[in-house]
Each structure stands twice: as C-alpha cells, then as structure tokens.
Design a protein around this motif. Structure first.
Motif, PDB file in Angstrom:
ATOM      1  N   SER A   1       0.818  -1.212   0.000  1.00  0.00           N
ATOM      2  CA  SER A   1       0.000   0.000   0.000  1.00  0.00           C
ATOM      3  C   SER A   1       0.856   1.268   0.000  1.00  0.00           C
ATOM      4  N   LEU A   2       2.119   1.154   0.413  1.00  0.00           N
ATOM      5  CA  LEU A   2       3.008   2.310   0.403  1.00  0.00           C
ATOM      6  C   LEU A   2       3.238   2.813  -1.018  1.00  0.00           C
ATOM      7  N   GLU A   3       3.050   1.934  -1.987  1.00  0.00           N
ATOM      8  CA  GLU A   3       3.285   2.293  -3.380  1.00  0.00           C
ATOM      9  C   GLU A   3       2.029   2.818  -4.069  1.00  0.00           C
ATOM     10  N   ASP A   4       0.922   2.852  -3.345  1.00  0.00           N
ATOM     11  CA  ASP A   4      -0.349   3.317  -3.897  1.00  0.00           C
ATOM     12  C   ASP A   4      -0.560   4.781  -3.505  1.00  0.00           C
ATOM     13  N   PRO A   5      -0.499   5.689  -4.455  1.00  0.00           N
ATOM     14  CA  PRO A   5      -0.637   7.119  -4.125  1.00  0.00           C
ATOM     15  C   PRO A   5      -2.026   7.491  -3.621  1.00  0.00           C
ATOM     16  N   ASN A   6      -2.995   6.604  -3.788  1.00  0.00           N
ATOM     17  CA  ASN A   6      -4.360   6.907  -3.346  1.00  0.00           C
ATOM     18  C   ASN A   6      -4.597   6.578  -1.875  1.00  0.00           C
ATOM     19  N   THR A   7      -3.628   5.960  -1.226  1.00  0.00           N
ATOM     20  CA  THR A   7      -3.770   5.595   0.180  1.00  0.00           C
ATOM     21  C   THR A   7      -3.481   6.800   1.066  1.00  0.00           C
ATOM     22  N   ILE A   8      -4.377   7.091   2.005  1.00  0.00           N
ATOM     23  CA  ILE A   8      -4.184   8.256   2.865  1.00  0.00           C
ATOM     24  C   ILE A   8      -3.324   7.888   4.072  1.00  0.00           C
ATOM     25  N   ILE A   9      -2.878   8.909   4.766  1.00  0.00           N
ATOM     26  CA  ILE A   9      -1.915   8.725   5.856  1.00  0.00           C
ATOM     27  C   ILE A   9      -2.433   7.751   6.910  1.00  0.00           C
ATOM     28  N   VAL A  10      -3.678   7.952   7.347  1.00  0.00           N
ATOM     29  CA  VAL A  10      -4.190   7.111   8.434  1.00  0.00           C
ATOM     30  C   VAL A  10      -4.296   5.657   8.000  1.00  0.00           C
ATOM     31  N   GLN A  11      -4.547   5.411   6.725  1.00  0.00           N
ATOM     32  CA  GLN A  11      -4.583   4.028   6.248  1.00  0.00           C
ATOM     33  C   GLN A  11      -3.214   3.370   6.389  1.00  0.00           C
ATOM     34  N   HIS A  12      -2.145   4.115   6.075  1.00  0.00           N
ATOM     35  CA  HIS A  12      -0.801   3.568   6.243  1.00  0.00           C
ATOM     36  C   HIS A  12      -0.543   3.218   7.709  1.00  0.00           C
TER      37      HIS A  12
END
Length: 250
Positions: free
Chosen positions: A90-101
């Motif tokens: 998911s770190l490589e997905d630009p659509n993932t928001i901070i809280v998801q990480h």
C-alpha cells in the motif's frame, strides 16, 4: 537488522525514519509512530512501571525484530508475512491516505506479531505471568495515539469525515480498537505459548490479518468517497508528514 535489546529497536526505527525522510518514503509513517511507542515503553521500564522490566525489554526486542524481519523480507524479495506484504504494498499506492498507512502497520504488528512475540518471550505456562505487563501497554498506546491524533489533524484536516461516513471517530480508526485487538492478541499468545504446532497457528493468524489489511486498504460503502476527500486536502510532502508524526509526543 536485528536488535539485541530495546535500545537497538529504537535506534533501528530511528534509522528507518531518517532514511525514509531523505528518500521521501512513506514507510517512515508507521516507523515514526512505532518509534514513539517504543520510546514510551522504554521510559516505563526505566520508571519501574512493569512487574518485570528486563522481561519487557526482551519482549519488546522480539516484537521489534518481527517488524525488522518483515521489512527486510519485503525489501529484498517482496516476501514475508501476508499481512505485512499488504501493508508494504500500500506504500506504493498514491491513493492511500496517511491514516490508512498507520492502521495497516498497527493491524499487522498487533494482530500478528504481538502474540508471536509474547509467546516467544514467555513460552509454556510462563505466559500467564506476562499478562499484567502485556495489558499495561494499552495505557502507553492510548497516550501515543492521542498525541498522534492531534498531529494528524494538522496535516489531514478532513480526517473527521471518517467519523461521519465511517460510523466511528477518526481516533478510533487510528486506534483500530487497539484494546480489543490487544486482548485478542493476548488470547492468541496463550494458545501459541503451549501449542504443539505454533507455525500452523501463526499462518492462520497471518491469513486473517491479511484479510483485515485488504479491508483497510480498500474499504467500501461511503468510506471510499470520504477517503477521496480526505486525500484531496491532506499534506502530500512525505518528509513533512514523517516529521509531524515523529514529533507528535511532547
């Protein structure tokens, strides 16, 4: 990277944070959160808050080494536990928001690694003497989560949308029911500590935790459009985000 004690764990996490800041790598988000939790655990050990400080040092070291091993397996071969592969991908997905990480890391580390580290620290009947110290960490996590929440609100001003559309507060999203997850992790640790085939149990935990990871990465319903709005307003400069998260605790 393998740690021999809690100081090594903190140093290793600090190194990941520094490298991620230089490279603009979002792996630094969870590492910053995790570093602060570990610093607080070390302070509690030094303050004598735990029944057995040296045992908690060993516990935290086993726990940290689970994260370091997962990161190295992903970095070198795109391998490792399923739940960590989901988190790192998911770190490589630009659509993932901070809280998801952040929640991806919390999910993998608590719902899989914590039980394994506890059973490794206190195998067999010794696991029961670990319970009070294990649960005391809940209070430490709560303090860190509150501080990180304040920091998140500064860099992700629409995070409150998760309250309205997700049916729970943004703090609960970050907290990811930490107390409930840690209680479940404790139950799993008791099973693992005396199980004749612990690797089979670990594999089942990994599968379950990977399913949760996919739900975190790709939520449905009204949460999806809420995440799009949150992403549109939150800070996108990775070093800035890492700095906020890494300095959340006073």
């Amino acid at each position: 990277m393998l740690a021999d004690n809690i100081d090594d764990v903190i140093d290793g996490l600090a190194e990941i944070v520094r490298d991620a800041t230089r490279a603009g790598d979002r792996i630094g988000y969870f590492a910053a959160l995790y570093r602060q939790v570990t610093v607080e655990v070390r302070a509690a050990i030094h303050a004598g808050r735990f029944d057995d400080g040296p045992r908690m040092d060993r516990f935290d070291t086993h726990f940290g080494n689970r994260y370091f091993a997962a990161r190295e397996a992903w970095r070198t071969a795109r391998n490792g536990p399923r739940c960590w592969r989901e988190a790192f991908a998911s770190l490589e997905d630009p659509n993932t928001i901070i809280v998801q990480h952040l929640v991806q890391g919390v999910n993998a580390h608590i719902n899989l690694d914590l039980a394994v580290a506890a059973a490794q620290t206190a195998p067999g009947p010794a696991i029961h003497a670990l319970r009070n110290d294990f649960l005391l960490i809940n209070d430490i996590l709560a303090d860190v989560v509150t501080a990180v929440q304040d920091s998140l609100n500064e860099i992700s001003p629409y995070l409150w949308l998760l309250d309205r559309f997700g049916g729970r507060t943004d703090e609960q999203v970050l907290d990811f029911s930490i107390r409930r997850s840690r209680q479940e992790a404790w139950n799993n640790a008791v099973v693992l500590a005396d199980h004749p085939a612990p690797e089979d149990v670990i594999d089942l935990l990994d599968v379950r935790t990977a399913v949760l990871a996919r739900l975190i990465a790709r939520p449905g319903g009204l949460v999806r459009p809420a995440i799009e709005l949150i992403r549109s307003a939150e800070e996108t400069d990775v070093p800035t985000v890492i700095a906020h998260l890494d300095n959340a605790m006073p």
